[in-house]
Motif scaffolding. Structure first.
Motif, PDB file in Angstrom:
ATOM      1  N   VAL A 253      -9.412 -10.456 -12.616  1.00  7.18           N
ATOM      2  CA  VAL A 253      -8.227  -9.619 -12.561  1.00  7.18           C
ATOM      3  C   VAL A 253      -7.303  -9.986 -13.709  1.00  7.18           C
ATOM      4  CG1 VAL A 253      -6.279  -8.937 -11.123  1.00  7.18           C
ATOM      5  CG2 VAL A 253      -8.472  -9.459 -10.073  1.00  7.18           C
ATOM      6  N   LYS A 254      -6.878  -9.005 -14.501  1.00  7.48           N
ATOM      7  CA  LYS A 254      -6.007  -9.264 -15.634  1.00  7.48           C
ATOM      8  C   LYS A 254      -4.619  -9.619 -15.128  1.00  7.48           C
ATOM      9  CE  LYS A 254      -8.404  -6.167 -18.821  1.00  7.48           C
ATOM     10  NZ  LYS A 254      -8.289  -4.995 -19.679  1.00  7.48           N
ATOM     11  N   SER A 255      -4.062 -10.693 -15.657  1.00 12.08           N
ATOM     12  CA  SER A 255      -2.738 -11.117 -15.269  1.00 12.08           C
ATOM     13  C   SER A 255      -1.700 -10.567 -16.241  1.00 12.08           C
ATOM     14  CB  SER A 255      -2.665 -12.650 -15.229  1.00 12.08           C
ATOM     15  OG  SER A 255      -2.956 -13.170 -16.521  1.00 12.08           O
ATOM     16  N   ASP A 256      -0.435 -10.735 -15.884  1.00  9.60           N
ATOM     17  CA  ASP A 256       0.644 -10.280 -16.747  1.00  9.60           C
ATOM     18  C   ASP A 256       0.662 -11.069 -18.058  1.00  9.60           C
ATOM     19  OD1 ASP A 256       1.288  -8.564 -14.739  1.00  9.60           O
ATOM     20  OD2 ASP A 256       2.842  -9.851 -13.880  1.00  9.60           O
ATOM     21  N   GLU A 257       0.282 -12.344 -18.005  1.00  9.73           N
ATOM     22  CA  GLU A 257       0.271 -13.159 -19.217  1.00  9.73           C
ATOM     23  C   GLU A 257      -0.775 -12.658 -20.200  1.00  9.73           C
ATOM     24  OE1 GLU A 257      -0.194 -17.874 -20.452  1.00  9.73           O
ATOM     25  OE2 GLU A 257      -0.361 -17.208 -18.372  1.00  9.73           O
ATOM     26  N   ALA A 258      -1.962 -12.291 -19.704  1.00 15.40           N
ATOM     27  CA  ALA A 258      -2.999 -11.774 -20.591  1.00 15.40           C
ATOM     28  C   ALA A 258      -2.575 -10.454 -21.219  1.00 15.40           C
ATOM     29  CB  ALA A 258      -4.299 -11.599 -19.811  1.00 15.40           C
ATOM     30  N   GLU A 259      -1.924  -9.605 -20.446  1.00 18.57           N
ATOM     31  CA  GLU A 259      -1.446  -8.333 -20.987  1.00 18.57           C
ATOM     32  C   GLU A 259      -0.401  -8.571 -22.071  1.00 18.57           C
ATOM     33  OE1 GLU A 259      -2.503  -5.375 -20.458  1.00 18.57           O
ATOM     34  OE2 GLU A 259      -3.919  -5.780 -18.847  1.00 18.57           O
ATOM     35  N   ALA A 260       0.464  -9.576 -21.892  1.00 22.12           N
ATOM     36  CA  ALA A 260       1.493  -9.868 -22.894  1.00 22.12           C
ATOM     37  C   ALA A 260       0.866 -10.374 -24.192  1.00 22.12           C
ATOM     38  CB  ALA A 260       2.480 -10.890 -22.342  1.00 22.12           C
ATOM     39  N   ILE A 261      -0.155 -11.224 -24.072  1.00 18.34           N
ATOM     40  CA  ILE A 261      -0.835 -11.731 -25.271  1.00 18.34           C
ATOM     41  C   ILE A 261      -1.522 -10.597 -26.015  1.00 18.34           C
ATOM     42  CG2 ILE A 261      -2.715 -13.215 -26.055  1.00 18.34           C
ATOM     43  CD1 ILE A 261      -2.039 -15.099 -23.772  1.00 18.34           C
ATOM     44  N   LYS A 262      -2.145  -9.677 -25.268  1.00 16.84           N
ATOM     45  CA  LYS A 262      -2.818  -8.548 -25.902  1.00 16.84           C
ATOM     46  C   LYS A 262      -1.823  -7.650 -26.626  1.00 16.84           C
ATOM     47  CE  LYS A 262      -5.895  -4.690 -24.798  1.00 16.84           C
ATOM     48  NZ  LYS A 262      -6.613  -3.985 -23.711  1.00 16.84           N
ATOM     49  N   ALA A 263      -0.651  -7.400 -26.022  1.00 20.31           N
ATOM     50  CA  ALA A 263       0.359  -6.552 -26.655  1.00 20.31           C
ATOM     51  C   ALA A 263       0.911  -7.206 -27.918  1.00 20.31           C
ATOM     52  CB  ALA A 263       1.485  -6.278 -25.658  1.00 20.31           C
ATOM     53  N   LYS A 264       1.077  -8.544 -27.881  1.00 17.05           N
ATOM     54  CA  LYS A 264       1.590  -9.242 -29.056  1.00 17.05           C
ATOM     55  C   LYS A 264       0.596  -9.187 -30.214  1.00 17.05           C
ATOM     56  CE  LYS A 264       3.735 -13.616 -30.331  1.00 17.05           C
ATOM     57  NZ  LYS A 264       4.112 -14.978 -29.845  1.00 17.05           N
ATOM     58  N   ALA A 265      -0.698  -9.334 -29.899  1.00 16.66           N
ATOM     59  CA  ALA A 265      -1.723  -9.260 -30.946  1.00 16.66           C
ATOM     60  C   ALA A 265      -1.789  -7.857 -31.551  1.00 16.66           C
ATOM     61  CB  ALA A 265      -3.076  -9.662 -30.362  1.00 16.66           C
ATOM     62  N   LYS A 266      -1.628  -6.837 -30.731  1.00 17.67           N
ATOM     63  CA  LYS A 266      -1.651  -5.469 -31.238  1.00 17.67           C
ATOM     64  C   LYS A 266      -0.463  -5.203 -32.148  1.00 17.67           C
ATOM     65  CE  LYS A 266      -1.941  -0.666 -29.721  1.00 17.67           C
ATOM     66  NZ  LYS A 266      -1.936   0.251 -28.555  1.00 17.67           N
ATOM     67  N   GLU A 267       0.699  -5.743 -31.776  1.00 22.02           N
ATOM     68  CA  GLU A 267       1.889  -5.555 -32.608  1.00 22.02           C
ATOM     69  C   GLU A 267       1.716  -6.229 -33.961  1.00 22.02           C
ATOM     70  OE1 GLU A 267       6.696  -6.537 -32.423  1.00 22.02           O
ATOM     71  OE2 GLU A 267       5.344  -7.052 -30.756  1.00 22.02           O
ATOM     72  N   LYS A 268       1.103  -7.421 -33.964  1.00 18.89           N
ATOM     73  CA  LYS A 268       0.855  -8.128 -35.219  1.00 18.89           C
ATOM     74  C   LYS A 268      -0.129  -7.365 -36.096  1.00 18.89           C
ATOM     75  CE  LYS A 268      -0.532 -12.668 -36.912  1.00 18.89           C
ATOM     76  NZ  LYS A 268      -0.999 -14.031 -36.518  1.00 18.89           N
ATOM     77  N   GLN A 269      -1.124  -6.767 -35.467  1.00 14.17           N
ATOM     78  CA  GLN A 269      -2.107  -5.983 -36.225  1.00 14.17           C
ATOM     79  C   GLN A 269      -1.467  -4.737 -36.835  1.00 14.17           C
ATOM     80  OE1 GLN A 269      -5.433  -4.784 -33.876  1.00 14.17           O
ATOM     81  NE2 GLN A 269      -6.562  -3.930 -35.600  1.00 14.17           N
ATOM     82  N   ASP A 270      -0.568  -4.100 -36.089  1.00 18.73           N
ATOM     83  CA  ASP A 270       0.114  -2.913 -36.613  1.00 18.73           C
ATOM     84  C   ASP A 270       0.984  -3.258 -37.820  1.00 18.73           C
ATOM     85  OD1 ASP A 270      -1.114  -1.504 -34.621  1.00 18.73           O
ATOM     86  OD2 ASP A 270       0.615  -1.500 -33.262  1.00 18.73           O
ATOM     87  N   LYS A 271       1.643  -4.427 -37.769  1.00 14.79           N
ATOM     88  CA  LYS A 271       2.467  -4.823 -38.901  1.00 14.79           C
ATOM     89  C   LYS A 271       1.602  -5.137 -40.123  1.00 14.79           C
ATOM     90  CE  LYS A 271       6.359  -6.670 -36.261  1.00 14.79           C
ATOM     91  NZ  LYS A 271       7.169  -7.877 -35.936  1.00 14.79           N
ATOM     92  N   ALA A 272       0.433  -5.740 -39.873  1.00 16.72           N
ATOM     93  CA  ALA A 272      -0.450  -6.075 -41.000  1.00 16.72           C
ATOM     94  C   ALA A 272      -1.003  -4.832 -41.668  1.00 16.72           C
ATOM     95  CB  ALA A 272      -1.597  -6.969 -40.494  1.00 16.72           C
TER      96      ALA A 272
END
Length: 318
Positions: A253-272
């Motif tokens: 089951v995906k936790s809130d912490e895993a979802e936050a890490i995934k969103a942060k990685a996506k934001e970093k990729q968008d900036k790159a």
């Protein structure tokens, strides 16, 4: 002293004698009983008795003993005290409230084998809510003048008890409250009550550990059931008959912490992705790469010169 009437309106004044060790004498107490007639009738009303002014230490076992032993032997199905809802009575001495496991089906040799029914998350959540900590109260006291409803097996038993109450109210035969009842069915009073409360305040570690382990096992079962439900929903086709292909959670089951890490990685990729969008960004990047190469070349030259000096060689001037 004025005599108490046998009946007050529709109520039968049933006298019971309470043996008080603290006072050193017997105390007469009156319980007023009538057929239950609530404003909103329910299926149990025709076989119920309404009791008013019950003793403050009354328990279901004491009422059962009164009706079954000292009156006509009516069979009480359950007792509901004022403020208590539901059909099942609870015991204050129970340490752990758990759900009984379902009975296993007997194995059969003929026919197809049935798959075991999987428990739904809602069932497991209901089981989790049934866990309680050990009680620290030996018994419950009722307010003065409290009421209760005694529900019998049928209407015949109710009417039989009501006639026996009228007969006992008119006769001089005393009804001893909780006479002959087992000692463990009588709530402790005085110093015994405080000692029992102190013992319940510090339950054994083994009981607490078993409760915690059982709760965590049920919680793990809930997570697994939620994961199965999530995988099942992803595999179901939509209105157009297509199934959305996703990576999935692989049973976790995906936790809130895993979802936050995934969103942060996506934001970093968008900036790159916007770094080399303009020409001036590309020119600056090439200039930085050339400077880094020159600095690396100078560093290598310095290291070669130092190595030759240590070996006694001559370094040519350039």
């Amino acid at each position: 002293m004025s005599k108490v009437p046998h009946e007050v309106k529709d109520y039968v004044a049933l006298p019971v004698t309470i043996q008080s060790k603290a006072l050193g004498k017997d105390v007469k107490h009156y319980i007023y009983i009538k057929a239950s007639e609530p404003d909103v009738p329910d299926p149990d009303s025709p076989r119920s008795l309404f009791l008013v002014n019950i003793p403050v230490t009354t328990t279901e076992a004491q009422l059962r003993h009164l009706f079954a032993t000292q009156l006509s032997g009516g069979h009480v199905e359950r007792v509901q005290f004022a403020g208590q809802h539901g059909t099942a009575s609870t015991s204050s001495s129970a340490l752990i409230v758990t759900t009984k496991p379902a009975a296993k089906e007997a194995p059969t040799t003929l026919g197809k084998r049935k798959r075991p029914t999987q428990t739904t998350p809602a069932d497991i959540e209901a089981k989790l809510s049934s866990y309680t900590l050990p009680s620290t109260v030996p018994s419950t006291f009722h307010a003065t003048g409290s009421t209760a409803t005694a529900i019998f097996l049928d209407r015949t038993s109710r009417d039989q008890i009501l006639r026996a109450c009228r007969k006992a109210a008119k006769s001089s035969k005393p009804l001893i409250w909780a006479a002959g009842l087992a000692a463990d069915k009588i709530p402790p009073l005085g110093t015994s009550r405080y000692e029992a409360e102190r013992r319940l305040t510090f339950p054994p570690r083994a009981d607490l550990l078993a409760l915690a382990n059982d709760f965590m096992s049920t919680y793990s079962e809930l997570e697994a059931a939620r994961a199965r439900e999530s995988a099942k929903r992803r595999a179901e086709p939509d209105e157009d008959g297509f199934v959305t292909v996703t990576r999935g959670s692989k049973g976790v089951v995906k936790s809130d912490e895993a979802e936050a890490i995934k969103a942060k990685a996506k934001e970093k990729q968008d900036k790159a992705g916007l770094q080399n969008f303009y020409k001036w960004q590309m020119r600056e990047k090439r200039r930085e790469e050339q400077g880094a190469l020159l600095r690396q070349f100078d560093e290598e030259k310095r290291r070669v010169r130092e190595m030759r000096e240590r070996r006694g060689g001559v370094v040519p001037e350039r």
